[in-house]
Design a protein around this motif. Structure first.
Motif, PDB file in Angstrom:
ATOM      1  N   GLU A   8      -0.152  30.651 114.933  1.00 29.57           N
ATOM      2  CA  GLU A   8       0.534  31.797 115.602  1.00 29.57           C
ATOM      3  C   GLU A   8       1.195  32.201 114.629  1.00 29.57           C
ATOM      4  N   SER A   9       1.378  31.914 113.140  1.00 32.94           N
ATOM      5  CA  SER A   9       1.697  31.885 112.387  1.00 32.94           C
ATOM      6  C   SER A   9       0.837  32.896 110.693  1.00 32.94           C
ATOM      7  N   GLY A  10       1.546  34.044 110.675  1.00 33.63           N
ATOM      8  CA  GLY A  10       0.661  35.083 110.173  1.00 33.63           C
ATOM      9  C   GLY A  10       0.811  34.392 108.870  1.00 33.63           C
ATOM     10  N   ASN A  11       1.933  33.983 108.465  1.00 34.96           N
ATOM     11  CA  ASN A  11       1.149  33.349 106.857  1.00 34.96           C
ATOM     12  C   ASN A  11       0.486  32.173 106.969  1.00 34.96           C
ATOM     13  N   SER A  12       0.209  31.612 107.898  1.00 35.17           N
ATOM     14  CA  SER A  12      -0.890  30.525 108.047  1.00 35.17           C
ATOM     15  C   SER A  12      -2.047  31.200 107.860  1.00 35.17           C
ATOM     16  N   GLU A  37       7.560  20.467 115.248  1.00 32.08           N
ATOM     17  CA  GLU A  37       6.505  19.377 113.728  1.00 32.08           C
ATOM     18  C   GLU A  37       7.437  19.844 112.919  1.00 32.08           C
ATOM     19  N   GLN A  38       7.421  20.611 112.284  1.00 32.32           N
ATOM     20  CA  GLN A  38       8.134  21.341 110.452  1.00 32.32           C
ATOM     21  C   GLN A  38       9.418  20.688 110.485  1.00 32.32           C
ATOM     22  N   HIS A  39       9.760  20.200 111.503  1.00 36.04           N
ATOM     23  CA  HIS A  39      11.016  19.908 110.895  1.00 36.04           C
ATOM     24  C   HIS A  39      11.105  17.680 110.597  1.00 36.04           C
ATOM     25  N   GLN A  40      10.521  17.576 111.045  1.00 38.97           N
ATOM     26  CA  GLN A  40       9.283  15.976 111.298  1.00 38.97           C
ATOM     27  C   GLN A  40       9.660  15.240 109.865  1.00 38.97           C
ATOM     28  N   GLY A  50       9.670  22.813 104.560  1.00 35.63           N
ATOM     29  CA  GLY A  50      10.097  22.769 106.690  1.00 35.63           C
ATOM     30  C   GLY A  50       8.866  23.632 106.593  1.00 35.63           C
ATOM     31  N   GLU A  51       7.699  24.246 106.443  1.00 39.19           N
ATOM     32  CA  GLU A  51       7.491  25.338 106.545  1.00 39.19           C
ATOM     33  C   GLU A  51       5.625  25.240 106.603  1.00 39.19           C
ATOM     34  N   VAL A  52       5.192  26.053 107.168  1.00 37.57           N
ATOM     35  CA  VAL A  52       3.745  26.513 107.270  1.00 37.57           C
ATOM     36  C   VAL A  52       3.173  27.967 106.728  1.00 37.57           C
ATOM     37  N   PRO A  53       2.600  27.923 105.682  1.00 37.92           N
ATOM     38  CA  PRO A  53       0.904  26.861 105.438  1.00 37.92           C
ATOM     39  C   PRO A  53       1.026  26.071 103.982  1.00 37.92           C
ATOM     40  N   CYS A  63       3.143  25.079  98.578  1.00 37.86           N
ATOM     41  CA  CYS A  63       3.465  25.474  99.466  1.00 37.86           C
ATOM     42  C   CYS A  63       4.001  26.147  99.883  1.00 37.86           C
ATOM     43  N   ASP A  64       3.587  27.648  99.609  1.00 35.59           N
ATOM     44  CA  ASP A  64       4.026  28.427  99.481  1.00 35.59           C
ATOM     45  C   ASP A  64       2.418  29.722  99.614  1.00 35.59           C
ATOM     46  N   SER A  65       2.056  30.434 100.402  1.00 28.93           N
ATOM     47  CA  SER A  65       1.099  31.258 101.296  1.00 28.93           C
ATOM     48  C   SER A  65       0.886  31.945 100.194  1.00 28.93           C
ATOM     49  N   ALA A  66       2.182  32.889  99.108  1.00 30.12           N
ATOM     50  CA  ALA A  66       1.591  32.975  97.924  1.00 30.12           C
ATOM     51  C   ALA A  66       0.307  32.658  97.216  1.00 30.12           C
ATOM     52  N   VAL A 103       8.628  42.228 104.189  1.00 26.93           N
ATOM     53  CA  VAL A 103       7.984  42.260 104.806  1.00 26.93           C
ATOM     54  C   VAL A 103       8.032  40.694 105.682  1.00 26.93           C
ATOM     55  N   GLN A 104       8.655  39.911 104.873  1.00 24.94           N
ATOM     56  CA  GLN A 104       9.512  38.695 105.096  1.00 24.94           C
ATOM     57  C   GLN A 104      10.097  39.081 105.850  1.00 24.94           C
ATOM     58  N   TYR A 105      11.283  39.613 105.415  1.00 27.27           N
ATOM     59  CA  TYR A 105      12.466  40.167 106.220  1.00 27.27           C
ATOM     60  C   TYR A 105      13.033  41.274 106.948  1.00 27.27           C
ATOM     61  N   ALA A 120      14.652  33.502 112.142  1.00 24.51           N
ATOM     62  CA  ALA A 120      13.327  33.522 111.511  1.00 24.51           C
ATOM     63  C   ALA A 120      13.743  31.844 110.077  1.00 24.51           C
ATOM     64  N   ASN A 121      12.912  31.354 109.184  1.00 22.86           N
ATOM     65  CA  ASN A 121      12.994  30.722 108.333  1.00 22.86           C
ATOM     66  C   ASN A 121      13.962  30.128 107.538  1.00 22.86           C
ATOM     67  N   GLY A 122      14.910  28.981 107.532  1.00 23.94           N
ATOM     68  CA  GLY A 122      15.849  28.976 106.762  1.00 23.94           C
ATOM     69  C   GLY A 122      17.447  28.915 107.484  1.00 23.94           C
ATOM     70  N   PRO A 124      18.397  27.612 111.817  1.00 21.20           N
ATOM     71  CA  PRO A 124      18.356  27.080 113.491  1.00 21.20           C
ATOM     72  C   PRO A 124      17.600  27.789 114.195  1.00 21.20           C
ATOM     73  N   HIS A 125      15.617  27.741 115.097  1.00 17.54           N
ATOM     74  CA  HIS A 125      15.846  28.121 115.959  1.00 17.54           C
ATOM     75  C   HIS A 125      16.287  28.908 116.843  1.00 17.54           C
ATOM     76  N   ASP A 126      18.143  28.760 117.201  1.00 16.47           N
ATOM     77  CA  ASP A 126      18.490  29.171 118.376  1.00 16.47           C
ATOM     78  C   ASP A 126      19.187  29.521 118.011  1.00 16.47           C
ATOM     79  N   PRO A 170      -1.526  40.988 107.901  1.00 18.66           N
ATOM     80  CA  PRO A 170      -0.922  40.356 108.899  1.00 18.66           C
ATOM     81  C   PRO A 170       0.266  40.598 109.509  1.00 18.66           C
ATOM     82  N   TYR A 171       1.146  40.868 109.072  1.00 20.73           N
ATOM     83  CA  TYR A 171       2.273  41.471 109.373  1.00 20.73           C
ATOM     84  C   TYR A 171       3.328  41.911 109.283  1.00 20.73           C
ATOM     85  N   ILE A 172       2.106  43.564 109.332  1.00 19.19           N
ATOM     86  CA  ILE A 172       2.220  44.520 109.107  1.00 19.19           C
ATOM     87  C   ILE A 172       1.767  44.688 110.406  1.00 19.19           C
TER      88      ILE A 172
HETATM   89  N1  LIG Z   1       7.290  31.840 101.919  1.00 21.25           N
HETATM   90  C1  LIG Z   1       6.570  30.823 102.325  1.00 21.25           C
HETATM   91  C2  LIG Z   1       7.184  31.725 103.991  1.00 21.25           C
HETATM   92  C3  LIG Z   1       6.006  30.214 105.285  1.00 21.25           C
HETATM   93  C4  LIG Z   1       6.571  30.819 106.217  1.00 21.25           C
HETATM   94  O1  LIG Z   1       7.074  32.354 106.598  1.00 21.25           O
HETATM   95  N2  LIG Z   1       6.546  29.650 107.773  1.00 21.25           N
HETATM   96  C5  LIG Z   1       7.006  29.977 108.472  1.00 21.25           C
HETATM   97  C6  LIG Z   1       5.507  29.693 110.076  1.00 21.25           C
HETATM   98  S1  LIG Z   1       4.968  31.986 109.672  1.00 21.25           S
HETATM   99  C7  LIG Z   1       7.052  28.265 109.689  1.00 21.25           C
HETATM  100  O2  LIG Z   1       6.461  27.379 108.939  1.00 21.25           O
HETATM  101  N3  LIG Z   1       8.695  28.974 109.565  1.00 21.25           N
HETATM  102  C8  LIG Z   1       9.442  27.262 110.151  1.00 21.25           C
HETATM  103  C9  LIG Z   1      10.293  27.243 110.895  1.00 21.25           C
HETATM  104  O3  LIG Z   1      10.621  28.848 111.178  1.00 21.25           O
HETATM  105  O4  LIG Z   1      11.091  26.537 111.086  1.00 21.25           O
HETATM  106  C10 LIG Z   1       5.086  31.892 102.621  1.00 21.25           C
HETATM  107  O5  LIG Z   1       4.472  32.937 102.259  1.00 21.25           O
HETATM  108  O6  LIG Z   1       4.264  30.660 103.374  1.00 21.25           O
END
Ligand SMILES: N[C@@H](CCC(=O)N[C@@H](CS)C(=O)NCC(=O)O)C(=O)O
Length: 214
Positions: A8-12, A37-40, A50-53, A63-66, A103-105, A120-122, A124-126, A170-172
């Protein structure tokens, strides 16, 4: 090539789209972001961010979609998805940067908060300090910018579909998952429909049903 990705990751999804358009085979490794799993250690050894893709191609690790879009498109081209002309490359990069900032922010962050219940990334999820209103406002502003640009052209750059479209769309297109409506932006809606008709197009959860929630 090995792609670390989450369904479900739009960047992947951007990278999966390009592989599909090109008809290129690759090995897919699923990283479950909801199970952290991204932080293991196993995944951080691949991508310390700690990000995909993330993409591994022999000795090359990206380590970056672009960066991945550019690398894969150039290796299988450069045309049609990338370019060998410096002015076209620069125009494509303008939109890759737009995807990574506006788009990302904007719509990315609104979707993460409302559809996935995470920050969002960077962060903690909570973490609950992020403002969904600010993300939606930035999202609507980016949609207005895109709508104006697409009012007089079919594709973002170079007069043809390129990785600029793959990076931004994708995110649009998933913006309704973050409660940002697309209807006020007719040129954007027409572009999304055009994109979906490209041979090799594949979908992602939430694209046709914005009520989709994790
Ligand atoms: N700048 C990175 C951003 C990648 C990104 O935002 N990945 C998200 C999923 S779409 C992610 O892995 N997040 C990890 C997290 O939420 O802990 C890219 O374009 O690849």
């Amino acid at each position: 090539m090995k792609l670390y990705s989450f369904e479900e990751s739009g960047n992947s999804y951007k990278v999966r789209l390009l592989f599909s358009f090109l008809g290129v085979d690759y090995e897919r490794v699923d990283v479950d972001l909801m199970a952290d799993e991204q932080h293991q250690p196993a995944f951080l050894a691949v991508n310390p961010r700690g990000e995909v893709p993330a993409l591994v191609d022999g000795e090359v690790l990206l380590c970056d979609s672009a960066a991945i879009l550019m690398y894969v498109a150039a290796r299988h081209g450069p045309r049609p998805w990338w370019s060998d002309a410096i002015d076209e490359q620069a125009h494509i990069l303008e939109w890759l940067a737009f995807a990574a900032s506006w788009v990302q922010y904007g719509v990315f962050t609104a979707r993460a908060i409302l559809s996935f219940g995470i920050s969002a990334n960077g962060l903690p999820h909570d973490y609950r300090g992020e403002s969904v209103e600010a993300a939606q406002m930035r999202g609507r502003h980016s949609l207005a910018i895109l709508d104006q640009h697409l009012a007089t052209r079919d594709w973002l750059a170079c007069g043809r579909p390129t990785i600029a479209d793959i990076a931004v769309l994708p995110y649009i297109a998933l913006a309704p998952m973050g409660d940002v409506a697309l209807e006020p932006y007719p040129a954007v809606c027409a572009w999304i429909e055009r994109f979906k008709r490209l041979p090799g197009f594949v979908s992602i959860a939430g694209l046709d049903d914005p009520r989709y929630r994790r």
